[in-house]
Write an enzyme that holds these catalytic residues in place. Structure first.
Site, PDB file in Angstrom:
ATOM      1  CE1 TYR A 141      -0.446  -5.428   3.371  1.00 28.78           C
ATOM      2  CE2 TYR A 141      -2.154  -4.189   2.270  1.00 28.78           C
ATOM      3  CZ  TYR A 141      -0.834  -4.326   2.651  1.00 28.78           C
ATOM      4  OH  TYR A 141       0.082  -3.359   2.318  1.00 28.78           O
ATOM      5  NE  ARG A 164       1.836   6.124   3.806  1.00 36.28           N
ATOM      6  CZ  ARG A 164       1.400   5.459   2.745  1.00 36.28           C
ATOM      7  NH1 ARG A 164       1.364   6.035   1.594  1.00 36.28           N
ATOM      8  NH2 ARG A 164       1.009   4.199   2.813  1.00 36.28           N
ATOM      9  CE  LYS A 178       0.948  -4.281  -1.601  1.00 30.26           C
ATOM     10  NZ  LYS A 178       0.448  -2.931  -1.486  1.00 30.26           N
ATOM     11  CD  GLU A 206       3.225  -1.494   0.098  1.00 29.45           C
ATOM     12  OE1 GLU A 206       3.429  -1.863  -1.080  1.00 29.45           O
ATOM     13  OE2 GLU A 206       2.122  -1.137   0.503  1.00 29.45           O
ATOM     14  CG  ASP A 207       2.842   1.582   3.337  1.00 31.57           C
ATOM     15  OD1 ASP A 207       2.318   2.034   2.303  1.00 31.57           O
ATOM     16  OD2 ASP A 207       2.194   0.935   4.174  1.00 31.57           O
ATOM     17  CG  ASP A 251       1.062  -1.723  -4.611  1.00 27.86           C
ATOM     18  OD1 ASP A 251       0.666  -1.943  -5.773  1.00 27.86           O
ATOM     19  OD2 ASP A 251       0.312  -1.772  -3.632  1.00 27.86           O
ATOM     20  CG  ASP A 252       2.624   2.873  -1.116  1.00 26.75           C
ATOM     21  OD1 ASP A 252       1.727   2.178  -0.642  1.00 26.75           O
ATOM     22  OD2 ASP A 252       3.807   2.821  -0.738  1.00 26.75           O
ATOM     23  CG  ASN A 263      -6.952   1.551   2.748  1.00 27.57           C
ATOM     24  OD1 ASN A 263      -8.122   1.286   2.587  1.00 27.57           O
ATOM     25  ND2 ASN A 263      -6.041   1.368   1.800  1.00 27.57           N
TER      26      ASN A 263
HETATM   27  N1  LIG Z   1      -5.954   1.230  -3.223  1.00 27.01           N
HETATM   28  C1  LIG Z   1      -6.133   1.942  -2.151  1.00 27.01           C
HETATM   29  O1  LIG Z   1      -7.194   1.932  -1.637  1.00 27.01           O
HETATM   30  C2  LIG Z   1      -5.021   2.769  -1.571  1.00 27.01           C
HETATM   31  C3  LIG Z   1      -3.718   2.617  -2.032  1.00 27.01           C
HETATM   32  C4  LIG Z   1      -2.699   3.419  -1.497  1.00 27.01           C
HETATM   33  C5  LIG Z   1      -3.009   4.333  -0.514  1.00 27.01           C
HETATM   34  N2  LIG Z   1      -4.291   4.414  -0.075  1.00 27.01           N
HETATM   35  C6  LIG Z   1      -4.638   5.348   1.008  1.00 27.01           C
HETATM   36  O2  LIG Z   1      -4.470   6.666   0.586  1.00 27.01           O
HETATM   37  C7  LIG Z   1      -4.227   7.477   1.715  1.00 27.01           C
HETATM   38  C8  LIG Z   1      -3.128   8.454   1.408  1.00 27.01           C
HETATM   39  O3  LIG Z   1      -1.941   7.741   1.162  1.00 27.01           O
HETATM   40  P1  LIG Z   1      -0.618   8.532   0.751  1.00 27.01           P
HETATM   41  O4  LIG Z   1       0.423   7.518   0.582  1.00 27.01           O
HETATM   42  O5  LIG Z   1      -0.832   9.436  -0.395  1.00 27.01           O
HETATM   43  O6  LIG Z   1      -0.396   9.403   2.089  1.00 27.01           O
HETATM   44  P2  LIG Z   1       0.357  10.747   2.219  1.00 27.01           P
HETATM   45  O7  LIG Z   1       0.521  11.000   3.667  1.00 27.01           O
HETATM   46  O8  LIG Z   1       1.538  10.752   1.332  1.00 27.01           O
HETATM   47  O9  LIG Z   1      -0.660  11.861   1.644  1.00 27.01           O
HETATM   48  C9  LIG Z   1      -1.812  12.334   2.282  1.00 27.01           C
HETATM   49  C10 LIG Z   1      -2.262  13.611   1.590  1.00 27.01           C
HETATM   50  O10 LIG Z   1      -3.504  14.029   2.137  1.00 27.01           O
HETATM   51  C11 LIG Z   1      -3.441  15.395   2.464  1.00 27.01           C
HETATM   52  N3  LIG Z   1      -4.312  15.646   3.608  1.00 27.01           N
HETATM   53  C12 LIG Z   1      -4.244  15.072   4.834  1.00 27.01           C
HETATM   54  N4  LIG Z   1      -5.210  15.587   5.621  1.00 27.01           N
HETATM   55  C13 LIG Z   1      -5.893  16.471   4.883  1.00 27.01           C
HETATM   56  C14 LIG Z   1      -6.979  17.335   5.133  1.00 27.01           C
HETATM   57  N5  LIG Z   1      -7.578  17.376   6.313  1.00 27.01           N
HETATM   58  N6  LIG Z   1      -7.389  18.129   4.146  1.00 27.01           N
HETATM   59  C15 LIG Z   1      -6.812  18.101   2.944  1.00 27.01           C
HETATM   60  N7  LIG Z   1      -5.789  17.308   2.636  1.00 27.01           N
HETATM   61  C16 LIG Z   1      -5.330  16.508   3.594  1.00 27.01           C
HETATM   62  C17 LIG Z   1      -1.993  15.673   2.783  1.00 27.01           C
HETATM   63  O11 LIG Z   1      -1.701  17.043   2.600  1.00 27.01           O
HETATM   64  C18 LIG Z   1      -1.307  14.783   1.738  1.00 27.01           C
HETATM   65  O12 LIG Z   1      -1.230  15.490   0.524  1.00 27.01           O
HETATM   66  C19 LIG Z   1      -3.921   6.519   2.871  1.00 27.01           C
HETATM   67  O13 LIG Z   1      -5.045   6.467   3.711  1.00 27.01           O
HETATM   68  C20 LIG Z   1      -3.733   5.188   2.201  1.00 27.01           C
HETATM   69  O14 LIG Z   1      -4.163   4.135   3.011  1.00 27.01           O
HETATM   70  C21 LIG Z   1      -5.294   3.668  -0.579  1.00 27.01           C
END
Ligand SMILES: NC(=O)c1ccc[n+]([C@@H]2O[C@H](COP(=O)([O-])OP(=O)(O)OC[C@H]3O[C@@H](n4cnc5c(N)ncnc54)[C@H](O)[C@@H]3O)[C@@H](O)[C@H]2O)c1
Length: 602
Positions: free
Chosen positions: A103, A168, A186, A257-258, A280-281, A427
């Site tokens: 993963y 995504r 997953k 997912e994603d 899950d996200d 991530n």
């Molecule tokens: N448990 C975990 O660790 C976990 C779980 C889910 C997602 N994530 C991580 O969270 C991150 C975001 O996931 P998501 O699904 O919300 O993605 P997404 O694309 O839906 O959202 C990203 C957000 O970040 C903002 N953003 C991007 N660049 C920016 C910048 N330079 N300045 C300010 N804001 C900025 C965007 O406007 C958007 O609101 C991913 O990297 C994902 O891997 C981690």
């Protein structure tokens, strides 16, 4: 007549051949000669019959001889698609080494390369997952019925599907059909961490085109070579898939997912009231971060009253908003705050700065809920400006923007707080907003830290004391939540079930883990942790009157008050019951090939 036809019908030979090729039944070099004879595979491998340990040792040696993580990923995928029990023995036995290979972070690299590598991940005829493209619309039900990775027992139908449209993937954007690595990966974690039966898992990727120019131009790209369809076509296709899936498997748990943020929120709100599903996200991430946050709050409560936190989210996508919403539940349930009061503790930042109602842009629907209206017309564009304005106690990064919590930001958090809570959750690793080492150095080692991907421990040079970073890995929640739900069979997954899974995770730490100030239990205890999360979810479904499994209802309802405390012999018995229902690669009951040969129906 040869031994292959003597006394056997062709149908029987077909069955034997099929069984001998099934990755779920293949024992490889550990198969005794009786089985080799029965399967007509004598002579197809060397004579030696090995022990399981020897077989595992060889496979691990092969794995470790590979030079890159992608090569390791390919090797592990091949192993899974040829010898399921060996694969899961390795994964469960060496969880900390293997999960980053199957993963995150490696799955990110694998998804980028999926069209290049996928034909080499499995032998012919063994599917990695189910692909449903727009062109399949007229035949969805038939295609879903035909996907039968384990056709030898009609009762072993899929219990859980993980479904993506690849739009995504992690923080990597739209990868189209290459996103298949995610549902496949997953579901492996569901198996490894919670003992969901691998024969009953269903990874699905919807192919609705891709807007990724690189993929569209890649000569090896294996998906539809067209731009993504519009929203009308998207929602009607997803709806058709959902209907077909539930027609074929009415009790299936569906995990989204994603999907891109907007679609992720819309799909969840569209289906959650009447379909056995979760995202899950949004919800799993929310729950795992909530659990770490509950324990972080405990570590700082001498200095910050729990209701006085100020939470700044950098990133306002599905994860950012999902986590923020989940954290509200903590203030509501544990501290009696109203939704409005709890909401005032949250500030969101996206690419345009602080999310406010008067910002002058058309806010995406999911951001409106947390948009501030108390900024007196001020617009705060940079993270520095927002930090000065909000003075957060907790800074949570879900922006996929590596390194953005720079030294200046971390120093400022340390000036504002005795123990700043900093959770860079994006991530893969390169996208993490900061590293554990940077956070420790920038706060004089006072940070309370959790990240999305694993960071190494840090030894404080002055004291020689080792500190451990928390990993807010969704793997602590979704497997246990899924298992609990599959066992109890509620019609829907409720907010309270998600909340309870986070709460159960936060109380699952051992005394030793607490003394090390860990926010999460150690990963090697994951099966035990998942059993506790599952047991708590079961109790909650019965409490809500939603459980439909008679045995579970009988087992839980008379002791519900004591079970809710998660202590005592009743709780231990329920956890044991959950553990007994976990699929185990070492358990005879899952691998009785001789019995299957005599009884199986095709
Ligand atoms: N448990 C975990 O660790 C976990 C779980 C889910 C997602 N994530 C991580 O969270 C991150 C975001 O996931 P998501 O699904 O919300 O993605 P997404 O694309 O839906 O959202 C990203 C957000 O970040 C903002 N953003 C991007 N660049 C920016 C910048 N330079 N300045 C300010 N804001 C900025 C965007 O406007 C958007 O609101 C991913 O990297 C994902 O891997 C981690």
């Amino acid at each position: 007549m040869s031994k292959y036809t003597n006394g056997s019908s062709h149908r029987n030979i077909d069955r034997i051949e099929s069984i001998s090729r099934s990755p779920y039944l293949n024992q490889g070099t550990t198969a005794p000669h009786s089985i080799r004879n029965a399967l007509h595979t004598s002579g197809l491998m060397p004579f030696a019959v090995e022990s399981v340990d020897q077989q595992k040792k060889r496979a691990l040696a092969q794995l470790r001889s590979k030079n890159t993580d992608l090569e390791k990923y390919i090797f592990l995928a091949w192993l899974r698609n040829t010898n399921v029990s060996l694969f899961y023995r390795i994964v469960i036995g060496e969880l900390e080494e293997i999960t980053p290979l199957i993963y995150t972070p490696t799955v990110g690299t694998a998804c980028l390369e999926y069209s290049h590598i996928s034909p080499f991940l499995a032998p012919p005829g063994i599917p990695d997952g189910l692909y449903l493209s727009l062109n399949d619309l007229p035949n969805l039900t038939q295609i879903i019925k035909t996907y039968r990775p384990y056709p030898y027992d009609d009762t072993l139908t899929p219990q859980i599907a993980v479904i993506t449209d690849g739009s995504r993937i992690l923080g990597l954007g739209d990868l189209g059909v290459n996103g298949m690595g995610i549902p496949v990966g997953k579901l492996q974690l569901y198996v490894a961490a919670a003992g969901i039966d691998p024969r009953r898992t269903l990874p699905i990727t919807l192919d609705l085109g891709t807007n990724n120019e690189k993929n569209l131009k890649d000569e090896f790209y294996l998906g539809l070579r067209s731009k993504r369809v519009d929203d009308d076509q998207f929602y009607s296709f997803v709806d058709a898939v959902m209907k077909s899936l539930l027609k074929v498997y009415p009790e299936l748990l569906i995990q989204f997912e994603d999907f891109s943020s907007e679609h992720a929120f819309d799909l969840l709100s569209k289906y959650r009231e009447n379909t056995f599903c979760f995202n899950d996200d949004i919800q799993g991430t929310g729950a795992v971060v909530l659990s770490g946050f509950i324990n972080a709050v405990k570590l700082v409560e001498k200095d910050v009253h729990p209701t006085k936190h100020r939470l700044l989210f950098f990133g306002a996508g599905s994860a950012g908003v999902g986590v923020a919403k989940q954290l509200l539940e903590f203030f509501k349930v544990e501290h009696g705050m109203s939704e409005e009061e709890a909401k005032r503790l949250v500030w969101l930042v996206d690419t345009k700065g602080l999310v406010t109602l008067d910002r002058g842009d058309n806010l995406a629907k999911h951001k409106v809920y947390f948009a501030r209206d108390d900024n007196d017309g001020n617009q705060f564009k940079t993270l520095e400006e927002v930090i000065e304005y909000v003075k957060p106690t907790a800074l949570i990064g879900l922006s996929s923007t590596g390194g953005v919590f720079n030294e200046k930001i971390i120093n400022r958090m340390a000036e504002l707080n005795k123990n700043p809570i900093i959770f860079p959750l994006s991530n893969p690793k390169v996208n993490a907003e900061c590293t554990f080492e940077d956070a420790m150095k920038g706060t004089d080692n006072r940070v309370i830290f959790a990240s999305g991907t694993a960071f190494p421990e840090y030894t404080v040079p002055e004291t020689g004391k080792t500190k451990y970073p928390g990993q807010g890995n969704n793997m602590y929640i979704f497997p246990g939540l899924g298992l609990g739900a599959i066992l109890a069979k509620p019609k829907v997954i409720t907010d309270k079930q998600i909340y309870i899974s986070a709460s159960a995770l936060s109380t699952s730490l051992t005394e030793e883990e607490k003394s090390l100030e860990l926010l999460y239990p150690v990963v090697s205890r994951i099966r035990h942790v998942s059993a506790q999360v599952a047991a708590a979810v079961i109790v909650e479904t019965v409490e809500e009157g939603l459980a439909r499994d008679k045995q579970i209802i009988e087992m839980v309802q008379n002791d519900i008050e004591v079970l809710k405390t998660r202590k005592g012999k009743e709780w231990d018995n329920l956890v044991k019951f959950v553990q007994e229902n976990m699929w185990d690669p070492d358990s005879e009951k899952f691998f009785n090939t001789e019995e299957l040969l005599s009884k199986s129906k095709m």
